[in-house]
Structure formats: structure tokens, C-alpha cells
Design a protein around this motif. Structure first.
Motif, PDB file in Angstrom:
ATOM      1  N   MET A  23     -18.484  18.545 -31.766  1.00  0.00           N
ATOM      2  CA  MET A  23     -18.669  17.759 -31.371  1.00  0.00           C
ATOM      3  C   MET A  23     -17.268  17.072 -30.685  1.00  0.00           C
ATOM      4  N   THR A  24     -17.780  16.988 -29.703  1.00  0.00           N
ATOM      5  CA  THR A  24     -16.578  16.740 -28.508  1.00  0.00           C
ATOM      6  C   THR A  24     -15.395  15.087 -28.297  1.00  0.00           C
ATOM      7  N   ALA A  25     -14.611  15.402 -28.133  1.00  0.00           N
ATOM      8  CA  ALA A  25     -13.976  13.859 -28.063  1.00  0.00           C
ATOM      9  C   ALA A  25     -14.962  12.415 -27.327  1.00  0.00           C
ATOM     10  N   MET A  26     -14.742  11.648 -27.898  1.00  0.00           N
ATOM     11  CA  MET A  26     -15.427  10.262 -27.087  1.00  0.00           C
ATOM     12  C   MET A  26     -14.405   9.058 -27.592  1.00  0.00           C
ATOM     13  N   HIS A  27     -14.556   8.688 -25.989  1.00  0.00           N
ATOM     14  CA  HIS A  27     -14.001   6.955 -26.820  1.00  0.00           C
ATOM     15  C   HIS A  27     -14.238   6.029 -27.445  1.00  0.00           C
ATOM     16  N   LEU A  28     -13.908   6.193 -28.039  1.00  0.00           N
ATOM     17  CA  LEU A  28     -14.993   4.988 -29.224  1.00  0.00           C
ATOM     18  C   LEU A  28     -14.967   3.625 -29.221  1.00  0.00           C
ATOM     19  N   GLY A  29     -14.029   3.124 -29.169  1.00  0.00           N
ATOM     20  CA  GLY A  29     -12.959   1.580 -29.909  1.00  0.00           C
ATOM     21  C   GLY A  29     -12.941   0.797 -30.682  1.00  0.00           C
ATOM     22  N   TYR A  30     -12.757   2.618 -31.267  1.00  0.00           N
ATOM     23  CA  TYR A  30     -12.759   1.809 -32.769  1.00  0.00           C
ATOM     24  C   TYR A  30     -11.365   1.836 -33.826  1.00  0.00           C
ATOM     25  N   THR A  31     -10.067   1.988 -32.930  1.00  0.00           N
ATOM     26  CA  THR A  31      -9.061   2.004 -33.407  1.00  0.00           C
ATOM     27  C   THR A  31      -7.767   0.584 -32.204  1.00  0.00           C
ATOM     28  N   PRO A  32      -8.448  -0.708 -32.376  1.00  0.00           N
ATOM     29  CA  PRO A  32      -7.950  -1.696 -32.204  1.00  0.00           C
ATOM     30  C   PRO A  32      -6.451  -1.583 -31.348  1.00  0.00           C
ATOM     31  N   GLU A  33      -5.509  -0.951 -32.386  1.00  0.00           N
ATOM     32  CA  GLU A  33      -4.589  -1.039 -32.378  1.00  0.00           C
ATOM     33  C   GLU A  33      -3.815   0.410 -32.088  1.00  0.00           C
ATOM     34  N   GLY A  34      -4.166   1.343 -31.856  1.00  0.00           N
ATOM     35  CA  GLY A  34      -3.957   2.704 -31.406  1.00  0.00           C
ATOM     36  C   GLY A  34      -4.345   2.923 -32.921  1.00  0.00           C
ATOM     37  N   THR A  35      -3.561   2.483 -34.053  1.00  0.00           N
ATOM     38  CA  THR A  35      -4.078   3.835 -35.471  1.00  0.00           C
ATOM     39  C   THR A  35      -5.848   3.590 -36.193  1.00  0.00           C
ATOM     40  N   VAL A  36      -5.464   4.751 -36.545  1.00  0.00           N
ATOM     41  CA  VAL A  36      -6.315   4.996 -36.961  1.00  0.00           C
ATOM     42  C   VAL A  36      -6.927   3.943 -38.434  1.00  0.00           C
ATOM     43  N   THR A  37      -8.800   3.671 -38.211  1.00  0.00           N
ATOM     44  CA  THR A  37      -9.063   2.628 -39.248  1.00  0.00           C
ATOM     45  C   THR A  37      -9.815   3.031 -39.862  1.00  0.00           C
ATOM     46  N   ASP A  38     -10.476   2.463 -40.589  1.00  0.00           N
ATOM     47  CA  ASP A  38     -11.702   2.496 -42.127  1.00  0.00           C
ATOM     48  C   ASP A  38     -12.989   3.201 -41.176  1.00  0.00           C
ATOM     49  N   ARG A  39     -12.661   2.003 -39.737  1.00  0.00           N
ATOM     50  CA  ARG A  39     -14.547   1.474 -39.156  1.00  0.00           C
ATOM     51  C   ARG A  39     -14.698   3.433 -38.559  1.00  0.00           C
ATOM     52  N   LEU A  40     -12.873   4.001 -37.886  1.00  0.00           N
ATOM     53  CA  LEU A  40     -13.120   5.169 -37.595  1.00  0.00           C
ATOM     54  C   LEU A  40     -13.685   6.560 -38.736  1.00  0.00           C
ATOM     55  N   ILE A  41     -12.826   6.077 -39.624  1.00  0.00           N
ATOM     56  CA  ILE A  41     -13.197   7.177 -40.660  1.00  0.00           C
ATOM     57  C   ILE A  41     -14.227   7.423 -41.545  1.00  0.00           C
ATOM     58  N   ASP A  42     -15.128   6.165 -41.155  1.00  0.00           N
ATOM     59  CA  ASP A  42     -16.378   5.527 -42.022  1.00  0.00           C
ATOM     60  C   ASP A  42     -17.048   6.658 -40.806  1.00  0.00           C
ATOM     61  N   PHE A  43     -17.130   6.960 -39.034  1.00  0.00           N
ATOM     62  CA  PHE A  43     -17.579   7.227 -38.370  1.00  0.00           C
ATOM     63  C   PHE A  43     -18.088   8.919 -38.245  1.00  0.00           C
ATOM     64  N   TYR A  44     -16.356   9.553 -38.685  1.00  0.00           N
ATOM     65  CA  TYR A  44     -16.103  10.761 -38.129  1.00  0.00           C
ATOM     66  C   TYR A  44     -16.732  11.625 -40.121  1.00  0.00           C
ATOM     67  N   VAL A  45     -16.842  11.312 -41.262  1.00  0.00           N
ATOM     68  CA  VAL A  45     -16.979  11.969 -42.075  1.00  0.00           C
ATOM     69  C   VAL A  45     -18.409  12.521 -42.912  1.00  0.00           C
ATOM     70  N   PRO A  46     -19.274  11.068 -42.421  1.00  0.00           N
ATOM     71  CA  PRO A  46     -20.744  11.635 -41.778  1.00  0.00           C
ATOM     72  C   PRO A  46     -21.371  12.530 -41.405  1.00  0.00           C
ATOM     73  N   ARG A  47     -20.934  12.709 -40.168  1.00  0.00           N
ATOM     74  CA  ARG A  47     -20.785  13.684 -39.135  1.00  0.00           C
ATOM     75  C   ARG A  47     -20.230  15.006 -39.887  1.00  0.00           C
ATOM     76  N   ALA A  48     -19.486  15.140 -40.543  1.00  0.00           N
ATOM     77  CA  ALA A  48     -18.519  16.075 -40.994  1.00  0.00           C
ATOM     78  C   ALA A  48     -19.309  16.696 -42.371  1.00  0.00           C
ATOM     79  N   ARG A  49     -19.556  15.873 -43.270  1.00  0.00           N
ATOM     80  CA  ARG A  49     -20.535  16.221 -44.223  1.00  0.00           C
ATOM     81  C   ARG A  49     -22.033  16.906 -43.609  1.00  0.00           C
ATOM     82  N   SER A  50     -22.235  16.406 -42.693  1.00  0.00           N
ATOM     83  CA  SER A  50     -23.516  17.106 -42.173  1.00  0.00           C
ATOM     84  C   SER A  50     -23.347  18.437 -41.861  1.00  0.00           C
ATOM     85  N   GLY A  51     -22.343  18.880 -41.776  1.00  0.00           N
ATOM     86  CA  GLY A  51     -22.164  19.856 -41.224  1.00  0.00           C
ATOM     87  C   GLY A  51     -22.158  20.564 -39.961  1.00  0.00           C
ATOM     88  N   VAL A  52     -20.701  19.394 -39.017  1.00  0.00           N
ATOM     89  CA  VAL A  52     -20.331  19.717 -37.856  1.00  0.00           C
ATOM     90  C   VAL A  52     -19.575  20.791 -37.598  1.00  0.00           C
TER      91      VAL A  52
END
Length: 667
Positions: A23-52
Motif C-alpha cells: 500500500m503505497t503512500a497517499m496524501h490523506l489529510g488526516y493529520t491537520p497539524e502534521g502530528t499522527v492522529t487517531d484518525r490516521l491510525i484507525d485508517f491504517y490498522v484495518p489494512r494491516a490487520r487484513s494482511g497488506v
């Protein structure tokens, strides 16, 4: 279907991946201050769990001159706690994760960096930003390169399993590499070897900083698709030099942001740029990753089975369906929600400074907020209309445990999505309809095709809730002659219920009108398989073949009242539509109004003057009106009534599927 090549393990400099999906890099706009947010983590974790196999996040700015504030920042230690939280969450879900190192150079807007002037290899104006950067002084170059190395070290501290250097798409490293943007006369400019030097030195400094055992990936353009720029031959030479400098994996994509060759829209054939990765693979000994429009496991397996590349990207494919790897692995590939390359939710949102979402997956980016939990009290739900809004609502409601009856007056599901079937470069919209229908077939949804719901039918079912998703109907403007038999609606034409003559005037330059014009202008052009046959057998001259794909048998004119046609088409797609119309010889008249239709002509007014356009047929694309009359008739008869999609207000398919999903959650 099994996917033995896709789900075989691979190792990248000691980083073991469970499969070949990246899963290559995509600009998502989920980190408005540049800092990792729960929204970003909630996005990537299901993809990791699915087996990327590997997730690459970013771009991650390497310095304060790199890009927008809402990117995942990596240029200061203060971002480390959030980054560590992200990498730990992905690791706990069983995934591997890398950070993409980003420096945009002349693609940086000055407004994004406090009004300061962006820098580049040379002071060549950017068509993307409209600004001219300053050329880096020779003494400044080592510091910029060190920022890449420092960011890589920081990524390792944060727990990233690898880093990717962004050396494609027209960003800073590309700017040094290209003769179009590198006009330098020192050791970083001129010859191919000199133009490669900046990128090669970046890799050398990274390798010294992170040591021999940390994987380094390079995102490389296999062809810039810029006239006078670098092609695959130059990319191969660059890759060979970068491998010697320490690159462990090449992620090969296509063109710059400025290129006029489509890269990511549905106009691009699936796996259309794999040949670029194959070219790079021929020049290096390390693994190569193929990119662009690989959005299903069947295509990915075919690409890998050929042996020309080692891994495949599925960035937007995983935006569309986070469960794609699991479904493919478990024999449920027919239930994958495919990315259709529409760009409505991803690129168009980002270009409008909104967070990314997805037409086929409205939950994207809202995984932590919009959850399809089992219904506390199952209800009997009637959904009226089998377009994208109705199907998405019915699917969501059924998945939550509701009893769902879906009425569709046509003999097939899909609604307006099916009108794209004949439009060149728009056929993937039909894929979205098929995917929704496939899910409904797997769920206990009572689908009643060929049945138009009325008050009596609803009263007989006695539902707890009714969802009106009856869509819209095309409008007929008050133009004298509009009732003539040679005047047809665009919807009837695209659905195969009407035909037209040789000279056609399309009234309406909105998305439907322009796409209808594309269809009409393409009639009689050489189909791809015929073109291939003729080329392979050298049966015609190149000039004849080009004419055969550029000109059909219809003469098409579009009449649009506004000063700009296609205003309702997304920014990432409109330019491709306009380019195709121009190539196919379609005349688009803006600021023009149709005032009368007669025998063989359409009279228009433009710039205060009357003009007659010859026309054997007239096609109407004058907008649509919501079809929601049943809602009023049911008022008071049903506890809950919802009106969604075009039945509420004609808009885009993105809005329809989002409303269908949200309504399915409300029930």
C-alpha cells in the motif's frame, strides 16, 4: 481463484513481507497539524490487520520547506511520539510500515511555507503552482541532502521498518534529474551523470546514516511523460546508479503532476504502466514494485506471474476496500469493492483541501466514527430504488441485521452508474454497481427487480422504515421544437434506447453532456483490439492509424450556457475529458444558449448574435430533477422515512453512496 504469486513471501534487505501487496503512500489529510492522529491510525490498522504486505505512509516532509502542514511530519523529534504510536499499532496488527521522505522543491506553494520562496535545481517556473523557485546554491545542496538522511534516522527511531525516498512525480529529486528543470552548469547539471548526482548522493548519505541493514526504497518515475524529459532509458540508468548507492527496492510509477498523460484516472487501463517497472527491472538486481491502476488480485496475480516485476501496489484499491487481502486470501475476491479510478473522494478532495474519502467506501477515513455495528433492534426496511444510494443503504442495513426489501423498477441494479457503460474511459463506474450487486446477492436482501413500489405495495409489507432512493429524471428545457422526434435525452442514448444521426448537437456542457459527446465522437473509431491487430501486422501507416483513433463518424457540437464547460467534473478528471474531446474533434461552445430547434438545425445565441448549427439529431443534457413523489404519499403511513441520493438532490455518485451508507447506519 487462488493467488500463489501474490501471497508468496518476499524479503527486502532483511525485511520479511508476508506477501507482495504494497500500500503505497497517499496524501490523506488526516493529520491537520502534521502530528499522527487517531484518525490516521484507525485508517491504517484495518489494512494491516487484513494482511497488506507493506504499508508506506506519507509523504512525510523532511524539512520545514517541504510541503503542507497536514502531511505526516518527520522533520523534527517532536513528532516522534505520534509516529511511534502509529508504527506500534500497525505492528500489533501484524503489518510492516515504511515512511516516504518528501521534499517537493518547485511543487511547494510559497503560502504553505510562510511565504518563503521554494527552492529547486534551477529557477524554472512551476506550472503546478504558478510560481518560480530559486535555484539552490552549491553550498546549500549538502544540507538539503542531510535532511533526507536525518529524517531516515528519525523514521528508524520511530519504529518504521523502512524508508522510501520520493524521487518521482516531479518533486525535488526529479527536478535535479530532468533536463527540463535542471539548467545548472556545475557538477549537478548538464550530463545525465551530473543530473543523477543529487539523487545518488541522497541515497549514499541515507545508507551511511541508517547502516547496511535498513531497507531503503526509491519511488522512481519509469517515464516522466514530459516532452523533452526523461524516458525509460534514463530511468533505467538512474536506477542502476541508485542501486549501487544503496537502494533495496524500486517503486516504479509514471509521469509528473504536470504531465498531460493521465496517470490515475479510470482513463488509464488497469496495470497500464507495468511496462515501466519491467524496464527498470531489466537494469537492476534488487526487487521492483509495479504501480498505477492495479486494483484487484486477479490483475496483480497476472502481473506477478509474468515475472517482470516482484511486487505490486494497491494504494487506492485498499482505500476502497481495506479487506482486499483477506477477501482474496479466503476465496472471496468476488466481494471486493474495487477502486474505480473516479478520483471523486481521493484526489478531488485533496485538491480542494479536504480529507480523502472514497466513492465506493464512504467509511474511508472515518473508521473510528462510522462503524456498522449490529442493530440493537432489527427492523423491516423497504428501500425504493436500486441505484448507488439505494444499494449502499440496503447493503449496510442488511449487514447490520435488518430485514431489507429492495424495489427497483428496472430489470437490473445500478441506476445511473450503468449509463457510463458506453462512455470511453468511464466504464469502471459500472464496476461499482456490479460490486454492490454482488454483495446484495450474498446478503438476505429481498431484491425485487422490475417492480415499481407504490403506496399499496409498501402498506402490504408494513415496514418500520422506508428509504426513498428513486433517483432523478432528466429535465427538458423550454426550447421551441424540443418535442421533435429527432430530439433525445442523453440518458436514453447512453442506455441504448435511442440513436442519432451523423451531425449531433448536445445541449448542455455539464458532466453528462460532455461524456455523452465523448461517446458520440468515439463511434466509428478503431477499437483497441483492431488497432493492435493492424499495428502488429503493419497493415496501415501510423498516420492512418492515428486518424482512425482520433476521428469517428459523428460530427458533434456541445452547447453550454456557462462560460466554462464541465464545471461539475472533478479537478483531477476534467482536464482529461476536455483533452479527449479536443482529440476527437468535438466543438464545445461556451456562453451559448439554444433558443430553437428546427428541421436540421439548432438555433443558438452567442455573444448577442444568432447562429444556426446543422443537426440531424439533438441530445439533451440539461440537468436532472429529483424524483421523490412517493415520500409525500407515504407520510404518516410509515414510522421512519428517509430520502437519499438524487431523490434528495441530484449530485455525484460520491454523495449518493455516502448518504446510503450513513442512512444504513441510522436505521
Amino acid at each position: 481463484m487462488q493467488f500463489p504469486h501474490l501471497f508468496s513471501p518476499v524479503s527486502i534487505n532483511g525485511m520479511n513481507l508476508q506477501n507482495r501487496i504494497v500500500m503505497t503512500a497517499m496524501h490523506l489529510g488526516y493529520t491537520p497539524e502534521g502530528t499522527v492522529t487517531d484518525r490516521l491510525i484507525d485508517f491504517y490498522v484495518p489494512r494491516a490487520r487484513s494482511g497488506v504486505g507493506l504499508i508506506i505512509v506519507g509523504g512525510c516532509p523532511i524539512d520545514e520547506y517541504a510541503g503542507m502542514a497536514n502531511m505526516i511530519c518527520l522533520h523534527e523529534d517532536r513528532f516522534l511520539p505520534g509516529l511511534e504510536r502509529l508504527t506500534s499499532a500497525v505492528h500489533d496488527a501484524g503489518g510492516r510500515i515504511a515512511a516516504q521522505l518528501y521534499q517537493a522543491g518547485r511543487y511547494t506553494h510559497s503560502a504553505m511555507i510562510g511565504g518563503r520562496q521554494p527552492f529547486s535545481a534551477s529557477a524554472v517556473r512551476s506550472r503546478l503552482t504558478g510560481e518560480t523557485p530559486r535555484a539552490l546554491d552549491l553550498a546549500e545542496i549538502p544540507e538539503v541532502q542531510e535532511h533526507f538522511a536525518e529524517a531516515a534516522v528519525r523514521a528508524g527511531k520511530a519504529g518504521f521498518d523502512a524508508v522510501e525516498i520520493l524521487g518521482s512525480a516531479g518533486y525535488l529529486i526529479s527536478q535535479f534529474f530532468s533536463p527540463l528543470t535542471n539548467l545548472r552548469e556545475d557538477r549537478y547539471g548538464g550530463s545525465l551523470e551530473n543530473r543523477m548526482r543529487f539523487g545518488v548522493e541522497v541515497v549514499e548519505k541515507l545508507r551511511r546514516a541508517v547502516g547496511p541493514d535498513y531497507p531503503i526504497i526509491m519511488r522512481l518515475a519509469g517515464n516522466d511523460f514530459m516532452e523533452g524529459g526523461n524516458g525509460n532509458a534514463e530511468a533505467r540508468a538512474f536506477a542502476a546508479a541508485l542501486e549501487k548507492a544503496g537502494v533495496d527496492l524500486f517503486n516504479v510509477t509514471g509521469g509528473w503532476h504536470e504531465t498531460r498523460v493521465p496517470q490515475l484516472t479510470m482513463h488509464v487501463p488497469r496495470a497500464g504502466y507495468v511496462y515501466l517497472a519491467q524496464g527498470v527491472k531489466s537494469a537492476v538486481g534488487v526487487p521492483v514494485l509495479a504501480s498505477n491502476r492495479i486494483n484487484d488480485p486477479e490483475t496483480a496475480e497476472e502481473v506477478l506471474r509474468s515475472g517482470g516485476v516482484d511486487l505490486v501496489t494497491m494504494a487506492r484499491g485498499l482505500l476502497a476496500d481495506p479487506e482486499l487481502p483477506r477477501k482474496a486470501r479466503e476465496g472471496k475476491a468476488h466481494l471486493i469493492d474495487h477502486c474505480i479510478g473516479c478520483n471523486q473522494g481521493c484526489f478531488d478532495s485533496i485538491f480542494s483541501f479536504r480529507p480523502a474519502t472514497c466513492l465506493v467506501n464512504p467509511q474511508a477515513g472515518m473508521e473510528g466514527q462510522w462503524r456498522a455495528e449490529p442493530a440493537a433492534q432489527p427492523k423491516r426496511v423497504v428501500v425504493i430504488g436500486g441505484g448507488p444510494a439505494g444499494m449502499k443503504c440496503a447493503r449496510t442495513a442488511a449487514e447490520r441485521g435488518h430485514e431489507v426489501i429492495l424495489f427497483e423498477k428496472a430489470d437490473r441494479l445500478g441506476g445511473q452508474l450503468l449509463l457510463n457503460r458506453l462512455i470511453p474511459g468511464r466504464g469502471e463506474m459500472v464496476t461499482a454497481a456490479r460490486d454492490l450487486a454482488a454483495h446484495l446477492a450474498e446478503l438476505p436482501v429481498d431484491v425485487r427487480l422490475g417492480q415499481a413500489a407504490d403506496v399499496a405495495a409498501v402498506k402490504e409489507i408494513r415496514p418500520d422504515a422506508v428509504v426513498i432512493a428513486t433517483g432523478a429524471r432528466p429535465m427538458k428545457p423550454p426550447i421551441p421544437g424540443i418535442e421533435r422526434p429527432d430530439v433525445v435525452q442523453s440518458w436514453d442514448l447512453l442506455d441504448g434506447r435511442a440513436g442519432v444521426g451523423r451531425r449531433v448537437v448536445v445541449i448542455g456542457g455539464n458532466a453528462v453532456g460532455l461524456e455523452t459527446a465523448l461517446y458520440l465522437a468515439s463511434i466509428g473509431t478503431l477499437p483497441p483490439e483492431v488497432l493492435h491487430f493492424l499495428m502488429a501486422n503493419r497493415a496501415e501507416s501510423v498516420e492512418t492509424l492515428l486518424n482512425g483513433i482520433d476521428r469517428g463518424i459523428k460530427e458533434v457540437v456541445v452547447v453550454e450556457m456557462l462560460k466554462k464547460a464541465g464545471k461539475d467534473i472533478g479537478q483531477s478528471t476534467r482536464w482529461t475529458v476536455m483533452a479527449e474531446l479536443k482529440r476527437l474533434g468535438v466543438t464545445v461552445l461556451t456562453g451559448a444558449k439554444a433558443v430553437a430547434i428546427g428541421d436540421g438545425f439548432v438555433e443558438i445565441e452567442k455573444d448577442g448574435e444568432a447562429e444556426q448549427l446543422q443537426a440531424d439529431s439533438v441530445v439533451l443534457a440539461a440537468g436532472s430533477r429529483a424524483e421523490r413523489g412517493l415520500a409525500a404519499a407515504l407520510e404518516g403511513l410509515v414510522p421512519e422515512i428517509y430520502v437519499i441520493g438524487d431523490a434528495s438532490e441530484p449530485r455525484k455518485a460520491l454523495d449518493a453512496t455516502r448518504e446510503g451508507f450513513r442512512t444504513g447506519l441510522k436505521l
